[in-house]
Design an enzyme around this catalytic site. Structure first.
Site, PDB file in Angstrom:
ATOM      1  N   LYS A 115      46.116   3.424  18.864  1.00 52.88           N
ATOM      2  CA  LYS A 115      46.420   3.367  17.433  1.00 52.88           C
ATOM      3  C   LYS A 115      47.129   2.074  17.059  1.00 52.88           C
ATOM      4  O   LYS A 115      46.942   1.554  15.962  1.00 52.88           O
ATOM      5  CB  LYS A 115      47.251   4.576  17.009  1.00 52.88           C
ATOM      6  CG  LYS A 115      46.457   5.859  17.084  1.00 52.88           C
ATOM      7  CD  LYS A 115      47.117   6.973  16.312  1.00 52.88           C
ATOM      8  CE  LYS A 115      46.209   8.191  16.312  1.00 52.88           C
ATOM      9  NZ  LYS A 115      46.807   9.338  15.647  1.00 52.88           N
ATOM     10  N   LYS A 200      34.767  12.735  20.123  1.00 54.23           N
ATOM     11  CA  LYS A 200      35.263  14.003  19.595  1.00 54.23           C
ATOM     12  C   LYS A 200      35.106  14.073  18.077  1.00 54.23           C
ATOM     13  O   LYS A 200      35.258  13.079  17.388  1.00 54.23           O
ATOM     14  CB  LYS A 200      36.746  14.111  19.982  1.00 54.23           C
ATOM     15  CG  LYS A 200      37.388  15.433  19.704  1.00 54.23           C
ATOM     16  CD  LYS A 200      38.791  15.479  20.285  1.00 54.23           C
ATOM     17  CE  LYS A 200      39.842  15.207  19.213  1.00 54.23           C
ATOM     18  NZ  LYS A 200      41.176  15.680  19.580  1.00 54.23           N
ATOM     19  N   LYS A 203      39.403  14.659  12.810  1.00 51.11           N
ATOM     20  CA  LYS A 203      39.511  14.625  11.360  1.00 51.11           C
ATOM     21  C   LYS A 203      39.810  13.233  10.831  1.00 51.11           C
ATOM     22  O   LYS A 203      39.700  12.983   9.646  1.00 51.11           O
ATOM     23  CB  LYS A 203      40.535  15.641  10.864  1.00 51.11           C
ATOM     24  CG  LYS A 203      41.925  15.520  11.449  1.00 51.11           C
ATOM     25  CD  LYS A 203      42.854  16.575  10.861  1.00 51.11           C
ATOM     26  CE  LYS A 203      43.818  17.166  11.872  1.00 51.11           C
ATOM     27  NZ  LYS A 203      44.587  16.196  12.650  1.00 51.11           N
TER      28      LYS A 203
END
Ligand code: TRP
Length: 335
Positions: A115, A200, A203
């Protein structure tokens, strides 16, 4: 310290919840975990502040996430559902965790590295809270004496760190914390992106074409499943390595029907029929959830009430442990 089963998990309100969140986490929380002991499920809104965010969207998504936890079957009479920012014990304990952890430990976290790399490309830079995120997550878990933490594989490293911090703290200052362990779902509970079946269904993904959102209209759900990327092999067979797209559909259908993916594969001559059945199964799986969510969101004061009571319960549970930790490190008990 002997402890009965205490379960804690959190979900970040950073996007609309997906079929992956439901099959990989929420369904198990509702059907099994909440009944297995004292269980807390937290909308971890403070964690959503570790990357660029929009305040209005965060507020909306936090409320929606709480509503979906209830719609998925978490029962406030059975477990505790609340928002992290409503319970100060999280941040109170997080600071002590920062005093037990080392900066090297934090920098080694895979999620931080990934990130931070992305955030570094933005004008705003990397928030310091992205680095200290695992200290807050450890506090979330340890404040409640959780014995089990049901999370996806990607969070196992953070739970491992929480274990290390608990043991180090107990060794240095006395036995305050229960050492938790992650309970990771079986591999088939991992739903992959329909457009990119090797990653994956998350969201926070950039493109939504491969994601089924829990509140998508049934037509949209069916369309996304029918347009899933597969391969040009003839027929249907179950092979995660060689045919990840087909395997993902079989696993989704398996999650909906309870039948083994390999057994299901034998019943199909072509991918078209597999897609049609999977689309229908997912639509039917989500139908009651959507209906309950519509009911729940018709009365916003209901969710507010659940969160208020949940926060009161969570505070009462966490307070003694966090107070004990403050004393153990040598801070004066308030007179
Ligand atoms: N980091 C978790 C995630 O990204 C969310 C989370 C925060 C969490 N605190 C937690 C999960 C405590 C389990 C326990 O999914």
């Amino acid at each position: 310290m002997a402890h009965r089963t205490r379960i804690f998990s959190g979900i970040k309100p950073t996007g609309h919840l997906t079929l992956g969140n439901y099959l990989g986490a929420l369904r198990r929380w509702a059907e099994e975990d909440q009944h297995r002991g004292e269980a807390l499920f937290c909308v971890v809104d403070l964690h959503a502040l570790t990357v660029e965010h929009d305040p209005a969207r965060l507020r909306r998504l936090s409320r929606q996430t709480a509503g979906l936890l209830l719609a998925a079957g978490l029962d406030p009479a059975v477990c505790t559902v609340y928002a992290q920012s409503h319970v100060d014990e999280h941040t109170r304990l997080s600071y002590l965790m920062e005093c037990v952890a080392t900066d090297g430990e934090m920098r080694r976290m895979i999620q931080y590295k990934e990130k931070a790399l992305r955030a570094r490309e933005t004008a705003q830079g990397v928030r310091l809270s992205l680095l200290t995120y695992p200290a807050l997550m450890a506090a979330d878990i340890l404040a409640f004496g959780a014995t089990e933490v049901p999370v996806g594989e990607d969070q196992a490293q953070h739970v491992e760190l929480a274990r290390d911090l608990a043991e180090r703290f107990n060794h240095r200052y006395g036995p305050v914390f229960t050492v938790p362990r992650a309970t990771v779902p079986p591999v088939a509970a991992r739903v992959m992106d329909l457009q990119d079946p090797t990653s994956k269904m998350g969201k926070s993904h950039a493109s939504t074409a491969g994601m089924v959102h829990l509140l998508d209209e049934p037509e949209a759900v069916a369309r996304k499943v029918r347009r899933a990327v597969t391969d040009s092999e003839p027929g249907v067979s179950y092979d995660r390595e060689l045919r990840p797209g087909v395997a993902n559909l079989l696993e989704i259908l398996s999650s909906c029907t309870g039948k083994e993916p390999a057994v299901l594969a034998e019943g199909y001559a072509g991918i078209g029929a597999l897609k049609a059945d999977t689309a229908e199964a997912v639509v039917e799986l989500l139908r009651p959830l959507r209906a309950r969510h519509a009911e729940i969101s018709a009365d916003p004061s209901h969710v507010d009430g659940v969160l208020r009571e949940g926060a009161a319960r969570a505070r009462a549970l966490a307070r003694p442990t966090v107070d004990a930790a403050y004393e153990a490190v040598g801070l004066m008990a308030p007179a």
